[in-house]
Scaffold this active site. Structure first.
Site, PDB file in Angstrom:
ATOM      1  N   TYR A   1      -0.584   0.500  10.913  1.00  0.00           N
ATOM      2  CA  TYR A   1      -0.999  -0.192   9.687  1.00  0.00           C
ATOM      3  C   TYR A   1       0.108  -0.136   8.635  1.00  0.00           C
ATOM      4  CZ  TYR A   1      -3.259  -0.656   5.131  1.00  0.00           C
ATOM      5  OH  TYR A   1      -3.559  -1.018   3.838  1.00  0.00           O
TER       6      TYR A   1
ATOM      7  N   LYS B   1       2.218  -3.240   7.102  1.00  0.00           N
ATOM      8  CA  LYS B   1       2.214  -3.515   5.659  1.00  0.00           C
ATOM      9  C   LYS B   1       3.634  -3.543   5.104  1.00  0.00           C
ATOM     10  CE  LYS B   1      -1.957  -4.047   3.872  1.00  0.00           C
ATOM     11  NZ  LYS B   1      -2.321  -5.198   3.012  1.00  0.00           N
TER      12      LYS B   1
ATOM     13  N   THR C   1       0.807  -1.223   0.000  1.00  0.00           N
ATOM     14  CA  THR C   1       0.000   0.000   0.000  1.00  0.00           C
ATOM     15  C   THR C   1       0.836   1.267   0.000  1.00  0.00           C
ATOM     16  OG1 THR C   1      -1.385   1.362   1.452  1.00  0.00           O
ATOM     17  CG2 THR C   1      -0.129  -0.334   2.523  1.00  0.00           C
TER      18      THR C   1
ATOM     19  N   GLU D   1       0.387   3.585   1.891  1.00  0.00           N
ATOM     20  CA  GLU D   1       0.594   4.006   3.293  1.00  0.00           C
ATOM     21  C   GLU D   1       2.005   3.661   3.769  1.00  0.00           C
ATOM     22  OE1 GLU D   1      -1.144   5.429   6.088  1.00  0.00           O
ATOM     23  OE2 GLU D   1      -2.313   6.345   4.501  1.00  0.00           O
TER      24      GLU D   1
HETATM   25  O1  G4F Z   1     -10.410   6.936   3.776  1.00  0.00           O
HETATM   26  P1  G4F Z   1      -9.307   6.837   4.745  1.00  0.00           P
HETATM   27  O2  G4F Z   1      -9.614   6.215   6.059  1.00  0.00           O
HETATM   28  O3  G4F Z   1      -8.115   6.112   3.984  1.00  0.00           O
HETATM   29  P2  G4F Z   1      -6.529   6.064   4.226  1.00  0.00           P
HETATM   30  O4  G4F Z   1      -6.192   6.347   5.625  1.00  0.00           O
HETATM   31  O5  G4F Z   1      -5.898   6.916   3.189  1.00  0.00           O
HETATM   32  O6  G4F Z   1      -6.228   4.531   3.944  1.00  0.00           O
HETATM   33  C1  G4F Z   1      -6.805   3.823   2.848  1.00  0.00           C
HETATM   34  O7  G4F Z   1      -5.947   3.867   1.744  1.00  0.00           O
HETATM   35  C2  G4F Z   1      -4.683   3.196   1.917  1.00  0.00           C
HETATM   36  C3  G4F Z   1      -3.897   3.348   0.628  1.00  0.00           C
HETATM   37  O8  G4F Z   1      -3.132   4.519   0.695  1.00  0.00           O
HETATM   38  C4  G4F Z   1      -4.929   1.746   2.268  1.00  0.00           C
HETATM   39  F1  G4F Z   1      -3.754   1.130   2.454  1.00  0.00           F
HETATM   40  C5  G4F Z   1      -5.767   1.661   3.531  1.00  0.00           C
HETATM   41  O9  G4F Z   1      -6.044   0.308   3.840  1.00  0.00           O
HETATM   42  C6  G4F Z   1      -7.079   2.395   3.307  1.00  0.00           C
HETATM   43  O10 G4F Z   1      -7.789   1.709   2.303  1.00  0.00           O
HETATM   44  O11 G4F Z   1      -8.718   8.307   5.070  1.00  0.00           O
HETATM   45  C7  G4F Z   1      -8.298   9.156   4.026  1.00  0.00           C
HETATM   46  C8  G4F Z   1      -8.013  10.524   4.610  1.00  0.00           C
HETATM   47  C9  G4F Z   1      -7.090  10.534   5.832  1.00  0.00           C
HETATM   48  O12 G4F Z   1      -6.173  11.584   5.686  1.00  0.00           O
HETATM   49  C10 G4F Z   1      -8.025  10.816   7.000  1.00  0.00           C
HETATM   50  O13 G4F Z   1      -7.403  11.486   8.095  1.00  0.00           O
HETATM   51  O14 G4F Z   1      -9.239  11.103   5.053  1.00  0.00           O
HETATM   52  C11 G4F Z   1      -9.028  11.721   6.313  1.00  0.00           C
HETATM   53  N1  G4F Z   1     -10.316  11.800   7.000  1.00  0.00           N
HETATM   54  C12 G4F Z   1     -10.929  12.969   7.341  1.00  0.00           C
HETATM   55  N2  G4F Z   1     -12.084  12.713   7.956  1.00  0.00           N
HETATM   56  C13 G4F Z   1     -11.080  10.791   7.408  1.00  0.00           C
HETATM   57  C14 G4F Z   1     -12.191  11.367   8.015  1.00  0.00           C
HETATM   58  N3  G4F Z   1     -10.905   9.448   7.285  1.00  0.00           N
HETATM   59  C15 G4F Z   1     -11.895   8.659   7.790  1.00  0.00           C
HETATM   60  N4  G4F Z   1     -11.764   7.317   7.660  1.00  0.00           N
HETATM   61  N5  G4F Z   1     -13.010   9.173   8.417  1.00  0.00           N
HETATM   62  C16 G4F Z   1     -13.205  10.524   8.550  1.00  0.00           C
HETATM   63  O15 G4F Z   1     -14.218  10.981   9.090  1.00  0.00           O
END
Ligand code: G4F
Length: 346
Positions: free
Chosen positions: A157, A161, A129, A131
């Site tokens: 995470y 990974k 990933t 990440e």
């Molecule tokens: O959608 P996210 O939780 O995805 P994140 O952390 O980028 O990880 C995903 O992508 C990775 C590939 O780069 C995978 F490896 C991993 O398994 C997963 O699929 O968060 C994306 C962004 C972050 O910066 C987070 O801080 O959105 C920001 N965010 C802002 N508000 C939020 C929120 N994320 C989540 N989950 N929920 C919120 O309310």
């Protein structure tokens, strides 16, 4: 004879897309699901009713004996290791389990293949990933991360990974395994879980439109992600295992957008223009026409360490694998909101 593929994490977003792709290509598809599910269990039944062609196997990534038994019984031609604790925010709350499943679990799958004497015949895909990178590649800030960029994971995470990534490369180098790593940047779609930000937004937009929800609370609006469509990315996984030689490949779009932009485009799908007011934790997103508050910040969604920007360079995958994407950023947001409007209206 049909090729046999075994997918761990078949009940997840990518597992479903990949299982369908392989079935359409004529594979006999085996899917690993976790734990002690009986065939009468609702989750077992849900997976089976959506993908009746699947042969379901019970095993846990932490259980080497069960994985080895599965390898010995099925003798798959291809193994796709997609199972993981994959929510970055959650991994801060449960770092030990994340290390066991997302990190050491990869070793268990590789060892199960080797203990079954399949290391020379079974091809292996590891879901690595973006990440693992953790921010901008300052050596090539405008082009984004390629396969040779320096790793600097910023979550339990990402660290787990990275172990999975290196142990896969180690088995390739030590035992001559056809073991490849797909370094996938964020990929989303209608099968994405609502705990991830894109689906949380698309679902909320649909529910707000239908009068089922008042607004949405989010964390960091300024982080940037390179978002593609999951259906396009599983095709890249398959292509990696069809190469004569194993390797590592970045799958990404080469574009990056903020969470803020994702919100704006998603609300445009229901004809709402978002205007941002205030700053920091007091910032809100309001409907420009009515002044109604639709988005607010909840610091509970902030992470102890954040990846501020992810941007990938898929040149190698495009050239070597002939991989291409069909869905762009606008198409992705539209597809997700339209899907949730349909689901929420049921
Ligand atoms: O959608 P996210 O939780 O995805 P994140 O952390 O980028 O990880 C995903 O992508 C990775 C590939 O780069 C995978 F490896 C991993 O398994 C997963 O699929 O968060 C994306 C962004 C972050 O910066 C987070 O801080 O959105 C920001 N965010 C802002 N508000 C939020 C929120 N994320 C989540 N989950 N929920 C919120 O309310």
């Amino acid at each position: 004879m049909a090729k046999k593929a075994l997918i761990t994490g078949v009940a997840g977003q990518d597992g479903g897309h990949l299982a369908k792709l392989l079935y359409d290509k004529g594979y006999e598809v085996y899917g690993v699901i976790r734990g002690q599910l009986e065939s009468s269990h609702p989750r077992y039944k849900a997976v089976k009713s959506e993908m009746p062609f699947l042969n379901l196997v019970m095993a846990d990534l932490t259980d080497l004996a069960a994985l080895t038994r599965a390898m010995q019984e099925i003798r798959p031609d291809e193994v796709y290791n997609l199972a993981a604790i994959s929510h970055v925010g959650y991994s801060f709350r449960d770092p030990i389990l994340t290390a066991e499943v997302t990190g050491k679990g990869v070793l268990n799958v590789l060892e199960a293949i080797r203990l079954s004497g399949l290391e020379k015949s079974t091809r292996f895909y590891q879901a690595s990933t973006s990440e693992m990178f953790g921010g901008l590649d300052y050596n090539r800030p405008n082009k984004g991360y390629a396969e040779d960029a320096v790793f600097h994971p910023r979550s339990p995470y990402g660290v787990a990974k990275l172990y999975g990534h290196w142990i896969t490369k180690n088995y390739r180098e030590s035992y001559g395994m056809h073991a490849s790593c797909g370094i996938l940047f964020n990929h989303e779609g209608e099968r994405r879980g609502p705990e991830f930000v894109t689906r949380k937004i698309s679902k909320a937009v649909a529910r707000i439109k239908l009068g089922l929800q008042e607004g949405i609370e989010l964390g960091n609006l300024d982080s940037k992600r390179d978002w593609g469509y999951a259906g396009d990315y599983v095709d890249g996984m398959w292509r990696m295992l069809q190469q004569d030689e194993p390797g590592d490949y970045v799958l990404a779009t080469g574009e990056t957008h903020t969470i803020r932009e994702f919100c704006e485009v998603a609300f445009q799908e229901i004809d709402v223009e978002i205007e941002w007011q205030g700053e920091g934790e007091s910032e809100v997103g309001v409907d420009k026409n009515s002044g109604r508050m639709l988005i607010k910040i909840n610091p509970d969604f902030f992470r102890p360490a954040e990846v501020d920007i992810l941007l990938g360079d898929p040149t190698k995958a495009e050239k070597v694998l002939g991989w291409e994407r069909k869905v762009d950023f606008g198409g992705l947001v539209k597809l997700m909101v339209e899907n949730d409007l349909k689901l929420e209206a049921l």
